[in-house]
Scaffold this motif. Structure first.
Motif, PDB file in Angstrom:
ATOM      1  N   VAL A  67       6.035  -7.752 -10.989  1.00 62.83           N
ATOM      2  CA  VAL A  67       6.417  -8.691  -9.942  1.00 62.83           C
ATOM      3  C   VAL A  67       5.105  -9.284  -9.447  1.00 62.83           C
ATOM      4  O   VAL A  67       4.235  -8.550  -8.959  1.00 62.83           O
ATOM      5  N   VAL A  68       4.951 -10.586  -9.623  1.00 66.04           N
ATOM      6  CA  VAL A  68       3.695 -11.233  -9.221  1.00 66.04           C
ATOM      7  C   VAL A  68       3.580 -11.171  -7.697  1.00 66.04           C
ATOM      8  O   VAL A  68       4.563 -11.408  -6.983  1.00 66.04           O
ATOM      9  N   GLY A  69       2.404 -10.825  -7.224  1.00 62.61           N
ATOM     10  CA  GLY A  69       2.195 -10.733  -5.783  1.00 62.61           C
ATOM     11  C   GLY A  69       2.216 -12.114  -5.128  1.00 62.61           C
ATOM     12  O   GLY A  69       2.093 -13.131  -5.817  1.00 62.61           O
ATOM     13  N   SER A  70       2.352 -12.135  -3.798  1.00 63.14           N
ATOM     14  CA  SER A  70       2.307 -13.436  -3.118  1.00 63.14           C
ATOM     15  C   SER A  70       0.905 -14.045  -3.263  1.00 63.14           C
ATOM     16  O   SER A  70       0.736 -15.251  -3.224  1.00 63.14           O
ATOM     17  N   LYS A  71      -0.117 -13.155  -3.489  1.00 56.46           N
ATOM     18  CA  LYS A  71      -1.449 -13.632  -3.909  1.00 56.46           C
ATOM     19  C   LYS A  71      -1.688 -13.002  -5.285  1.00 56.46           C
ATOM     20  O   LYS A  71      -2.167 -11.862  -5.351  1.00 56.46           O
ATOM     21  N   PRO A 254       1.324  -8.975  -1.180  1.00 53.48           N
ATOM     22  CA  PRO A 254       0.288  -9.790  -1.827  1.00 53.48           C
ATOM     23  C   PRO A 254      -0.130  -9.225  -3.189  1.00 53.48           C
ATOM     24  O   PRO A 254      -0.560  -9.963  -4.068  1.00 53.48           O
ATOM     25  N   ALA A 255       0.028  -7.894  -3.380  1.00 54.91           N
ATOM     26  CA  ALA A 255      -0.400  -7.274  -4.642  1.00 54.91           C
ATOM     27  C   ALA A 255       0.634  -7.500  -5.744  1.00 54.91           C
ATOM     28  O   ALA A 255       1.826  -7.574  -5.479  1.00 54.91           O
ATOM     29  N   ILE A 426       5.888  -0.787  -2.117  1.00 52.43           N
ATOM     30  CA  ILE A 426       6.234  -1.523  -0.908  1.00 52.43           C
ATOM     31  C   ILE A 426       5.040  -1.600   0.051  1.00 52.43           C
ATOM     32  O   ILE A 426       4.845  -2.591   0.719  1.00 52.43           O
ATOM     33  N   ALA A 427       4.219  -0.529   0.044  1.00 44.78           N
ATOM     34  CA  ALA A 427       3.135  -0.432   1.037  1.00 44.78           C
ATOM     35  C   ALA A 427       2.206  -1.651   1.010  1.00 44.78           C
ATOM     36  O   ALA A 427       1.977  -2.220  -0.012  1.00 44.78           O
TER      37      ALA A 427
END
Ligand code: ZN
Length: 427
Positions: A67-71, A254-255, A426-427
């Motif tokens: 799952v691609v991070g938001s960054k 983000p990760a 999730i962290a």
């Protein structure tokens, strides 16, 4: 049905439908597609988007999903495991006739506990290559009916077996009985059976990779359903836990969250799709391409790898095989494995990090180190750590009968490990 039981039934169903790494990967790609993950091909150009969900396979036996991070290039949170298990594999010209029987020649794949393959109801599964019109086609196959047996010698003809143990020579004593001698040769019968199953002509079959598997399905056992008995718990149980955690990870972290499941761990990982290959590094680099190489290297330096593989619970009848202060128990939580010789990649930092993760998830944790006078097994942990330079911890749920055709683990250990992995993603 209580949640733990439902998850265990789901796990056992997955393992039963996965007699080989090819089937395990097919099962998992099916689940990933159902959960909205898009398939990528290594040969295509990728157009990844933040928060996008993707998967790809190599050789149909190794799988990476993410799952691609938001960054996308912030950092990578990775869980690795392996899809293969020790077993017996058919030789290329497997069939032969001997002393009135038809038999199939087999090779030993990985560290098989050989005696456990005797007197079991065995069948065949794997992949078949068919001559297609333009290019060869690969098809998975699994015979449901019991086809084979490796019968033990009667005790009357092997009087010392209980004192001296069962000695099995891999070449002489493992070929299973397939049939009694007939007009047709064993290979011919096998090809006819495959052609019936795959609805093709026997002449179209140009390649075979078939393994033996136990037809007895896995089961929940014990007075309170506290155990699971099944083949391939090592390491499909870890794949299942990580899959559950990734597919249920929905936060806009983000990760970038990644699972990497490799074939060929049981034979050393040094193959094109094994943990020794550049598969994972290639994928991580492609996720980061837009951001440039420096960002990729910075992301690697911030990343973390959980190497998930089953651990050795203490055996009550052989407790002296464990160090007295490191005796993991079944149903007492995941095990952090360490070894001064770096057969496991855990260090104090990664161990403390995983322990705090378990604390957050409110689950107990155990520690394992092998006796100082025994050799230590290994995992994909040190191999991936060396390949990527990422801090790594080796963990896994405790089990007995590792590498037996039918292994044993704790029914109450599976859900806690999923919880820990979810906490991670999730962290
Ligand atoms: Zn393993």
């Amino acid at each position: 049905m209580e949640k733990g039981n439902k998850t265990i039934r789901n796990l056992l169903g997955f393992i039963d439908r996965s007699p080989t790494p090819f089937h395990a990967v097919q099962e998992m790609t099916g689940t990933l597609s159902d959960k909205g993950f898009n398939e990528l091909k290594e040969t295509d150009a990728w157009n990844l988007v933040p928060n996008g969900r993707y998967f790809l396979t190599r050789n149909d036996s190794s799988l990476i999903a993410f799952v691609v991070g938001s960054k996308p290039c912030e950092k990578f949170k990775i869980i690795g495991a392996h899809t293969d298990s020790p077993n017996l594999r058919l030789k290329p010209n497997a069939g032969y006739a001997k002393n009135g029987y038809l038999q199939l020649g087999v090779e030993v794949y990985g560290g098989v506990l050989l005696s456990t393959w005797t007197d079991r109801d065995l069948s065949l599964a794997g992949r078949v290559i068919l001559a297609g019109k333009k290019k060869p086609i690969s098809k998975l196959i699994r015979f449901e009916q019991t086809l084979l047996r490796i019968p033990q010698l009667a005790i009357h003809l092997n009087r010392d077996v209980n004192k001296k143990g069962l000695i099995l020579n891999a070449q002489n004593h493992l070929p299973p009985i397939f049939s009694v001698q007939k007009k047709s040769a064993a290979d011919e019968i096998l090809k006819k059976m495959i052609s019936r199953e795959l609805k093709c002509r026997p002449a179209d079959i140009i390649g075979l990779e078939l393994s033996l598997y136990d037809t007895q399905p896995g089961t929940i056992a014990g007075p309170e359903g506290e155990f699971v008995f099944s083949g391939r718990l090592d390491n499909l149980a870890s794949c299942h836990s990580a899959m559950q955690a990734l597919t249920e990870s929905t936060t806009k972290d983000p990760a970038t969250r990644v699972i990497a499941f490799y074939d060929h761990e049981e034979v050393g990982s040094e193959t094109a799709q094994g943990a020794g290959s550049p598969f994972l590094k290639d994928v991580l680099e492609r996720i980061s391409l837009d951001e440039g190489r420096e960002s990729f290297l910075r992301a690697l330096a911030k990343s973390f790898f959980i190497s998930a593989d089953m651990a050795h619970a203490v055996h009550p009848n052989y407790a002296d095989k464990h160090d007295t202060e490191h005796m993991p128990l079944i149903n007492a939580g995941p095990v952090i494995k360490s070894n001064a010789g770096q057969r496991y990649a855990t260090d104090a930092v990664s161990s403390a990090w995983f322990e705090s993760l378990c604390r957050k998830a409110k689950i107990p944790v155990q520690k394992f180190v092998v006796r100082s006078d025994l050799g230590c097994g290994s995992t994909i942990g040190p191999i991936t750590a060396a390949n990527l330079g990422i801090r790594t911890v080796d963990v896994g749920n405790p089990m007995l009968s590792m590498h037996s055709i039918r292994e044993m683990a704790g029914a109450k250990d599976h859900l806690p490990l999923i919880k820990a992995f979810k906490e991670y993603f999730i962290a």
